[in-house]
Design an enzyme around this catalytic site. Structure first.
Site, PDB file in Angstrom:
ATOM      1  N   LYS A 180       0.851  -1.209   0.000  1.00 29.29           N
ATOM      2  CA  LYS A 180       0.000   0.000   0.000  1.00 29.29           C
ATOM      3  C   LYS A 180       0.878   1.248   0.000  1.00 29.29           C
ATOM      4  O   LYS A 180       0.656   2.176  -0.781  1.00 29.29           O
ATOM      5  CB  LYS A 180      -0.870  -0.004   1.253  1.00 29.29           C
ATOM      6  N   ASN A 181       1.922   1.256   0.818  1.00 29.92           N
ATOM      7  CA  ASN A 181       2.731   2.474   0.959  1.00 29.92           C
ATOM      8  C   ASN A 181       3.729   2.662  -0.169  1.00 29.92           C
ATOM      9  O   ASN A 181       4.476   3.643  -0.173  1.00 29.92           O
ATOM     10  CB  ASN A 181       3.419   2.505   2.331  1.00 29.92           C
TER      11      ASN A 181
ATOM     12  N   ARG B   2      -4.366  10.303   4.806  1.00 33.86           N
ATOM     13  CA  ARG B   2      -3.294  11.291   4.988  1.00 33.86           C
ATOM     14  C   ARG B   2      -2.335  11.276   3.803  1.00 33.86           C
ATOM     15  O   ARG B   2      -1.756  12.295   3.438  1.00 33.86           O
ATOM     16  CB  ARG B   2      -2.568  10.927   6.275  1.00 33.86           C
TER      17      ARG B   2
ATOM     18  N   CYS C  49      -4.686  12.032  13.519  1.00 31.78           N
ATOM     19  CA  CYS C  49      -5.451  10.796  13.293  1.00 31.78           C
ATOM     20  C   CYS C  49      -5.282   9.951  14.552  1.00 31.78           C
ATOM     21  O   CYS C  49      -4.699  10.389  15.537  1.00 31.78           O
ATOM     22  CB  CYS C  49      -4.939  10.073  12.058  1.00 31.78           C
TER      23      CYS C  49
ATOM     24  N   ARG D 118      -0.216  14.646  13.037  1.00 29.02           N
ATOM     25  CA  ARG D 118       0.486  14.258  11.810  1.00 29.02           C
ATOM     26  C   ARG D 118       0.898  15.542  11.064  1.00 29.02           C
ATOM     27  O   ARG D 118       0.299  15.931  10.094  1.00 29.02           O
ATOM     28  CB  ARG D 118      -0.401  13.381  10.933  1.00 29.02           C
TER      29      ARG D 118
ATOM     30  N   LEU E 297       7.560  19.610   7.533  1.00 34.15           N
ATOM     31  CA  LEU E 297       8.801  19.301   6.789  1.00 34.15           C
ATOM     32  C   LEU E 297       8.525  19.281   5.285  1.00 34.15           C
ATOM     33  O   LEU E 297       9.351  19.710   4.475  1.00 34.15           O
ATOM     34  CB  LEU E 297       9.380  17.966   7.253  1.00 34.15           C
TER      35      LEU E 297
ATOM     36  N   ASP F 272       4.935   0.432  12.058  1.00 36.88           N
ATOM     37  CA  ASP F 272       3.718  -0.209  11.550  1.00 36.88           C
ATOM     38  C   ASP F 272       3.600  -1.662  11.974  1.00 36.88           C
ATOM     39  O   ASP F 272       2.597  -2.305  11.693  1.00 36.88           O
ATOM     40  CB  ASP F 272       3.673  -0.130  10.015  1.00 36.88           C
TER      41      ASP F 272
ATOM     42  N   ILE G 276       8.077   6.885  17.016  1.00 36.88           N
ATOM     43  CA  ILE G 276       7.705   7.608  15.801  1.00 36.88           C
ATOM     44  C   ILE G 276       6.432   8.432  15.995  1.00 36.88           C
ATOM     45  O   ILE G 276       6.375   9.598  15.616  1.00 36.88           O
ATOM     46  CB  ILE G 276       7.525   6.631  14.604  1.00 36.88           C
TER      47      ILE G 276
ATOM     48  N   ARG H  79      -8.305  -0.583   4.716  1.00 36.80           N
ATOM     49  CA  ARG H  79      -7.486   0.458   4.070  1.00 36.80           C
ATOM     50  C   ARG H  79      -6.171  -0.124   3.579  1.00 36.80           C
ATOM     51  O   ARG H  79      -5.606   0.316   2.604  1.00 36.80           O
ATOM     52  CB  ARG H  79      -7.185   1.579   5.073  1.00 36.80           C
TER      53      ARG H  79
HETATM   54  C1  EPZ Z   1       4.451   6.878   6.420  1.00 37.23           C
HETATM   55  O1  EPZ Z   1       3.661   7.881   7.014  1.00 37.23           O
HETATM   56  C2  EPZ Z   1       3.527   5.676   6.263  1.00 37.23           C
HETATM   57  N1  EPZ Z   1       2.419   6.031   5.368  1.00 37.23           N
HETATM   58  C3  EPZ Z   1       3.006   5.269   7.638  1.00 37.23           C
HETATM   59  O2  EPZ Z   1       2.217   4.107   7.460  1.00 37.23           O
HETATM   60  C4  EPZ Z   1       4.186   4.932   8.535  1.00 37.23           C
HETATM   61  O3  EPZ Z   1       3.715   4.624   9.821  1.00 37.23           O
HETATM   62  C5  EPZ Z   1       5.132   6.138   8.605  1.00 37.23           C
HETATM   63  O4  EPZ Z   1       5.534   6.515   7.276  1.00 37.23           O
HETATM   64  C6  EPZ Z   1       6.386   5.847   9.411  1.00 37.23           C
HETATM   65  O5  EPZ Z   1       7.058   4.762   8.853  1.00 37.23           O
HETATM   66  C7  EPZ Z   1       2.644   6.062   4.045  1.00 37.23           C
HETATM   67  O6  EPZ Z   1       3.741   5.828   3.564  1.00 37.23           O
HETATM   68  C8  EPZ Z   1       1.455   6.408   3.186  1.00 37.23           C
HETATM   69  P1  EPZ Z   1       6.457  10.181   8.502  1.00 37.23           P
HETATM   70  P2  EPZ Z   1       4.199   9.398   7.058  1.00 37.23           P
HETATM   71  O7  EPZ Z   1       6.315  11.468   7.770  1.00 37.23           O
HETATM   72  O8  EPZ Z   1       5.056   9.678   5.881  1.00 37.23           O
HETATM   73  C9  EPZ Z   1       6.936  13.411  11.905  1.00 37.23           C
HETATM   74  C10 EPZ Z   1       0.361   2.729   7.733  1.00 37.23           C
HETATM   75  O9  EPZ Z   1      -0.068   2.130   8.703  1.00 37.23           O
HETATM   76  N2  EPZ Z   1       6.745  14.414  10.844  1.00 37.23           N
HETATM   77  O10 EPZ Z   1       7.576   9.264   8.146  1.00 37.23           O
HETATM   78  O11 EPZ Z   1       3.032  10.260   7.320  1.00 37.23           O
HETATM   79  C11 EPZ Z   1       5.683  12.586  12.156  1.00 37.23           C
HETATM   80  O12 EPZ Z   1       4.828  13.233  13.068  1.00 37.23           O
HETATM   81  C12 EPZ Z   1       0.825   4.160   7.852  1.00 37.23           C
HETATM   82  O13 EPZ Z   1       0.469   2.241   6.584  1.00 37.23           O
HETATM   83  C13 EPZ Z   1       6.892  15.764  11.164  1.00 37.23           C
HETATM   84  O14 EPZ Z   1       7.158  16.123  12.308  1.00 37.23           O
HETATM   85  O15 EPZ Z   1       5.108   9.366   8.349  1.00 37.23           O
HETATM   86  C14 EPZ Z   1       6.250  11.305  12.735  1.00 37.23           C
HETATM   87  O16 EPZ Z   1       6.535  11.527  14.115  1.00 37.23           O
HETATM   88  C15 EPZ Z   1       0.562   4.697   9.228  1.00 37.23           C
HETATM   89  N3  EPZ Z   1       6.709  16.685  10.177  1.00 37.23           N
HETATM   90  C16 EPZ Z   1       7.583  11.154  12.004  1.00 37.23           C
HETATM   91  O17 EPZ Z   1       7.893  12.446  11.462  1.00 37.23           O
HETATM   92  C17 EPZ Z   1       6.428  16.329   8.888  1.00 37.23           C
HETATM   93  O18 EPZ Z   1       6.316  17.222   8.027  1.00 37.23           O
HETATM   94  C18 EPZ Z   1       7.545  10.151  10.864  1.00 37.23           C
HETATM   95  O19 EPZ Z   1       6.438  10.494  10.060  1.00 37.23           O
HETATM   96  C19 EPZ Z   1       6.287  14.954   8.586  1.00 37.23           C
HETATM   97  C20 EPZ Z   1       6.457  14.010   9.576  1.00 37.23           C
END
Ligand code: EPZ
Length: 430
Positions: free
Chosen positions: A24-25, A94, A118, A123, A127, A307, A329, A399
């Site tokens: 999915k990702n 998201r 969420c 979220r 960045l 995850d 995370i 999902r």
């Molecule tokens: C991706 O989400 C995945 N989703 C998530 O999978 C996964 O849990 C996550 O990466 C971490 O591996 C997809 O790829 C569609 P991040 P993402 O940006 O990109 C902080 C699932 O179950 N952050 O890597 O949204 C954030 O709050 C889902 O399939 C900022 O602070 O996650 C988190 O603490 C759930 N500012 C950390 O970084 C930003 O601008 C990592 O988030 C962006 C993120």
């Protein structure tokens, strides 16, 4: 509201083979990348999960035409007809934020709803926004929307304060059509990021450093069509690996990428499971009657994936001893613990740590899914909780898991999907 009901007279021992679907990702950014070209993108090994349908709805609003096959997808965005990603779609998924970079790069304009929080935490997308501003976009937040404009993005150097998967994906996509070279530092190393880069290169992008923390992208004038196979879903694979370890099963997983499963293989081996690589894309997991406790801390790839945290917690409820699970995370990713406690688990939450005291036999009950991976964890618990377990609100599960009940049924599990199951609402205040 749909539910899944698992009938467990005695704990299951999963035996047999399961075919893992595409990730999915990985398919979600690949779909967003179709906005970058007027050429046709042909994807294979596509998982037919709800998030794919949500992304296709959003992309068709933006001007995409697509044809969805059994596991294939042809998508083409001849012309971008709109640059708005509305709140009700972004709220539902998201990953809609992934249209921001491509829309800016191809159209010079994007209006994307802020994803908001969420079930697993706040979220932020700061960045993503900072990076695109560095590439020359002017961005303001108005009435809950990101309003972004850029006549022409220009290459720049940008370092991510922290590793972000979709943040890295958004910036790489935007940079492919920027003027000049972009250097992105502290990039996320997830396989889904590398896979997106490989698709973009097939579309004509110039990218160096794929799979590394520093990625260099030389902007080109336009990108073209490409054929691409979606990589296996390492989280679905991990979920079934835990299912085998949890049920003292003997499971062969096909269509996996063992190289993406390192952290999980290590942890499951420590817990007592035996894991054998059976050739290029297949592994065998044999569960042990004695499950050993261990501490786990989630981390960006190649660390232990957040995850998989909920799924691993179920395993640790059956370990002989105490395990400490640290979630680094997301700030609210323990909602599943309360539901596991209702099944009989002994879990104490202290800040970013869950202290799991095993071994606690679980007994079936009615439980509530709160997010995608929490739902998966409750399905796993249902495999060993004696009696009947009903998991409500499984829209979350749909999902990210393709026909999970069919896959489990093939492994001998008595499981059924209840449509419009309202009996759990009985006693609700009228
Ligand atoms: C991706 O989400 C995945 N989703 C998530 O999978 C996964 O849990 C996550 O990466 C971490 O591996 C997809 O790829 C569609 P991040 P993402 O940006 O990109 C902080 C699932 O179950 N952050 O890597 O949204 C954030 O709050 C889902 O399939 C900022 O602070 O996650 C988190 O603490 C759930 N500012 C950390 O970084 C930003 O601008 C990592 O988030 C962006 C993120």
């Amino acid at each position: 509201m749909e539910s899944l009901r698992i009938y467990t007279e005695k704990p299951y021992r999963l035996r047999g083979q399961v075919v893992i679907s595409g990730a999915k990702n990985a398919v979600l950014p690949a779909l967003a990348a179709s906005l970058l070209t007027s050429g046709e993108i042909n994807l294979s090994n596509v998982p037919l999960v709800k998030d794919v349908r949500t992304m296709l709805t959003l992309l068709s609003d933006l001007g995409a035409e697509y044809e969805l096959g059994k596991k294939s997808l042809r998508i083409k965005v001849e012309k971008i007809l709109s640059y708005q990603a509305p709140y009700q779609l972004v709220r539902a998924m998201r990953a809609s934020i992934l249209v921001l970079g491509p829309l800016l790069a191809r159209k010079g304009r994007a209006v994307v709803a802020l994803p908001g929080g969420c079930a697993i935490g706040t979220r932020p997308v700061d960045l993503h926004i900072n990076g695109l501003q560095k590439l020359g976009a002017s961005i303001k937040i108005e009435h809950g929307y990101i309003v972004a404009e850029a006549k022409k993005l220009r290459g720049a150097e940008f370092e991510f304060e922290k590793k972000t998967v979709t943040g890295t994906e958004n910036l790489v996509m935007a940079a492919t059509l920027a003027r000049g070279e972009t250097i992105l530092k502290n990039c996320a190393l997830e396989p889904e990021v590398s896979s997106l880069c490989e698709l973009l290169v097939k579309m004509g992008a110039k990218i160096d450093g794929i799979g590394e923390e520093t990625i260099r992208i030389k902007g080109v004038d336009e990108l073209g069509p490409a054929d691409f196979r979606i990589i296996p879903d390492r989280i679905e694979a991990g979920t079934f690996m835990v299912a085998a370890a949890l049920t003292q099963g003997d499971l062969i997983l096909k269509e996996v990428e063992p190289d993406h499963l390192g952290a999980l293989i290590d942890k499951l081996t420590i817990s007592g499971a035996r894991i054998e690589k059976l050739g290029r894309r297949s592994i065998r997991v044999i569960g042990s009657p004695e499950i050993k406790p261990q501490d786990v801390t989630t981390a960006p790839y190649p660390g232990f994936p957040t995850d998989m945290q909920a799924q691993f917690m179920v395993l640790m409820t059956q370990a002989n001893g105490t395990s400490i699970i640290t979630e680094t995370i997301f700030d609210r990713r323990f909602a599943h613990a309360n539901e596991l406690i209702r099944l009989g688990a002994n879990i104490e939450i202290q800040g970013d740590k869950a202290i799991v005291r095993g071994r606690t036999p679980l007994s079936g009950a009615e439980v509530m899914a709160t997010d995608l991976r929490a739902s998966a964890c409750l399905v796993l618990a249902g495999l060993i909780a004696t009696g009947q377990t009903t998991i409500n609100d499984i829209e979350h599960l749909d999902r990210g898991y393709e026909r999970i009940e069919e896959k489990l049924r093939k492994l001998g599990v008595k499981i059924e999907r209840l449509k419009n199951n309202n009996n759990h609402r009985m006693g609700e205040k009228k």
